[in-house]
Write an enzyme that holds these catalytic residues in place. Structure first.
Site, PDB file in Angstrom:
ATOM      1  N   ASN A  10      46.205  44.469  37.134  1.00 43.74           N
ATOM      2  CA  ASN A  10      45.078  45.338  36.638  1.00 43.74           C
ATOM      3  C   ASN A  10      44.444  45.751  38.153  1.00 43.74           C
ATOM      4  OD1 ASN A  10      42.832  46.540  35.781  1.00 43.74           O
ATOM      5  ND2 ASN A  10      42.266  44.873  34.396  1.00 43.74           N
ATOM      6  N   TRP A  11      44.543  46.934  38.372  1.00 44.79           N
ATOM      7  CA  TRP A  11      43.748  47.344  39.742  1.00 44.79           C
ATOM      8  C   TRP A  11      42.323  47.559  39.648  1.00 44.79           C
ATOM      9  CZ3 TRP A  11      47.426  51.048  42.994  1.00 44.79           C
ATOM     10  CH2 TRP A  11      48.470  50.442  43.261  1.00 44.79           C
ATOM     11  N   LYS A  12      41.774  47.605  38.465  1.00 44.76           N
ATOM     12  CA  LYS A  12      40.467  47.969  37.976  1.00 44.76           C
ATOM     13  C   LYS A  12      40.089  49.030  38.448  1.00 44.76           C
ATOM     14  CE  LYS A  12      39.892  43.128  36.828  1.00 44.76           C
ATOM     15  NZ  LYS A  12      38.908  42.046  36.515  1.00 44.76           N
ATOM     16  N   HIS A  97      39.956  45.354  27.330  1.00 45.02           N
ATOM     17  CA  HIS A  97      39.773  44.475  28.616  1.00 45.02           C
ATOM     18  C   HIS A  97      38.072  44.164  28.293  1.00 45.02           C
ATOM     19  CE1 HIS A  97      38.883  42.901  32.573  1.00 45.02           C
ATOM     20  NE2 HIS A  97      40.362  42.855  32.531  1.00 45.02           N
ATOM     21  N   GLU A  99      35.983  43.993  29.928  1.00 41.74           N
ATOM     22  CA  GLU A  99      35.116  44.711  31.198  1.00 41.74           C
ATOM     23  C   GLU A  99      34.910  46.071  30.134  1.00 41.74           C
ATOM     24  OE1 GLU A  99      37.215  44.784  34.823  1.00 41.74           O
ATOM     25  OE2 GLU A  99      36.501  42.648  34.996  1.00 41.74           O
ATOM     26  N   GLU A 169      42.458  36.397  28.219  1.00 40.74           N
ATOM     27  CA  GLU A 169      41.445  36.466  29.403  1.00 40.74           C
ATOM     28  C   GLU A 169      40.191  36.035  29.283  1.00 40.74           C
ATOM     29  OE1 GLU A 169      43.281  39.548  32.396  1.00 40.74           O
ATOM     30  OE2 GLU A 169      41.441  40.386  31.347  1.00 40.74           O
ATOM     31  N   GLY A 175      37.517  37.110  37.798  1.00 35.74           N
ATOM     32  CA  GLY A 175      36.916  37.389  39.057  1.00 35.74           C
ATOM     33  C   GLY A 175      35.964  36.431  39.424  1.00 35.74           C
ATOM     34  N   SER A 215      41.572  34.921  37.409  1.00 36.81           N
ATOM     35  CA  SER A 215      41.672  34.256  38.753  1.00 36.81           C
ATOM     36  C   SER A 215      43.204  33.749  38.991  1.00 36.81           C
ATOM     37  CB  SER A 215      40.680  33.250  38.871  1.00 36.81           C
ATOM     38  OG  SER A 215      39.436  33.876  38.701  1.00 36.81           O
ATOM     39  N   GLY A 236      43.937  40.380  38.572  1.00 40.12           N
ATOM     40  CA  GLY A 236      43.338  41.463  38.832  1.00 40.12           C
ATOM     41  C   GLY A 236      43.195  41.327  40.419  1.00 40.12           C
ATOM     42  N   GLY A 237      42.232  40.610  41.136  1.00 42.91           N
ATOM     43  CA  GLY A 237      42.093  40.658  42.298  1.00 42.91           C
ATOM     44  C   GLY A 237      43.436  40.596  43.270  1.00 42.91           C
TER      45      GLY A 237
HETATM   46  P1  13P Z   1      40.909  38.402  38.389  1.00 39.56           P
HETATM   47  O1  13P Z   1      42.272  37.991  38.526  1.00 39.56           O
HETATM   48  O2  13P Z   1      40.212  39.245  39.358  1.00 39.56           O
HETATM   49  O3  13P Z   1      40.159  37.243  37.841  1.00 39.56           O
HETATM   50  O4  13P Z   1      40.717  39.541  37.059  1.00 39.56           O
HETATM   51  C1  13P Z   1      41.618  39.150  35.814  1.00 39.56           C
HETATM   52  C2  13P Z   1      41.330  40.649  34.957  1.00 39.56           C
HETATM   53  O5  13P Z   1      40.574  40.753  34.430  1.00 39.56           O
HETATM   54  C3  13P Z   1      42.717  41.091  34.798  1.00 39.56           C
HETATM   55  O6  13P Z   1      42.770  41.949  33.912  1.00 39.56           O
END
Ligand code: 13P
Length: 253
Positions: A10-12, A97, A99, A169, A175, A215, A236-237
């Site tokens: 997930n590149w956000k 998600h 967010e 999640e 994050g 994470s 994510g990251g």
């Molecule tokens: P991180 O891996 O950056 O914690 O993000 C997780 C995430 O929200 C994937 O959708």
């Protein structure tokens, strides 16, 4: 039942079109990504989808979007429909998600309507659930996850649920560098699988993939993915670095 592992990046809100090309070429250049059993998917921002589809053509990497509208089309400024996503080459879409829930007020009811719309368009929804830190500390994780799973899967048939992916999640692990321990994560995955079994049947529960996000990195992925109810990850990251993402994919087999 053996479930095929699934890893999605997930590149956000990261990577423009040129950066998307660069990252995907780097990922495709990683020998570990070319082989392996697991399904691999990347979810770049909307403007990069079409370019991603071109770069990924002929590879084993699938393409997903990060959200979509509950509507089919029409006067909904700023929205993107399921059909637009399939036309751009998407096979998957992340829905609900945390967010989106936190910054855009998405509710389980809205997410449920999006899930129904995605399935009707032939997209595989990656539906997210997860408790906040306060909820975990107040021992409300089970109640929160139960309400979310029931809400987002409302009115679906077991056969539909078996075709989607649930992402657990925990909001406190996103994050933050704080990962749920493999034991903590597996407990919630087992809870979700139990809910599916009670609500639908054992076959549905055993077929539905439940992936972990929060994470995940190249160091902790193998241990998480080794747990019986953890069927992969939503990254994510670490999905923004070709080396890390490919190591995580390798950990999924
Ligand atoms: P991180 O891996 O950056 O914690 O993000 C997780 C995430 O929200 C994937 O959708």
């Amino acid at each position: 039942m053996k479930r095929r592992k699934f890893v999605a990046g997930n590149w956000k809100m990261n990577k423009d079109i040129a950066e998307t090309t660069e990252l995907l070429n780097a990922v495709l250049g990683m020998p570990t990504v070319a082989t392996g059993e697991a399904e691999i998917c990347v979810c770049p921002p909307f403007p990069s989808l079409l370019r991603a589809e071109h770069v990924l053509a002929g590879s084993r990497i699938l393409l997903g979007a990060q959200d979509m509208s509950e509507h089919d089309g029409g006067a909904f400024t700023g929205e993107v429909s399921a059909r637009m996503l399939t036309a751009a080459g998407c096979t998957h879409v992340i829905l609900g998600h945390s967010e989106r829930r936190q910054y855009h007020g998405e509710t389980d009811g809205l997410i449920n309507r999006k899930v129904v719309r995605a399935l009707a368009a032939g997209l595989v929804p990656i539906v997210c659930v997860g408790e906040s830190l306060t909820e975990r500390e107040k021992d409300e994780t089970t109640a929160r996850i139960t309400a979310q799973v029931e809400g987002v899967l409302n009115n679906l048939a077991g056969s539909q649920v078996a075709g989607l992916i649930i992402a657990y999640e925990p909001v406190w692990a996103i994050g933050t560098g704080k990962t749920a321990t493999p034991g903590q994560a597996n407990d919630v995955h087992a809870l979700v699988r139990g809910l599916l079994s009670a609500r639908f049947d054992e076959k549905t529960a055993n077929s539905t993939r439940i992936i972990y996000g929060g994470s995940v990195n190249e160091k902790n992925a193998a241990e998480l993915f080794a747990r019986p109810d953890i069927d992969g990850g939503l990254i994510g990251g670490a999905s923004l670095k070709a080396g890390s993402f490919s190591s995580i994919c390798q950990a999924a087999g």
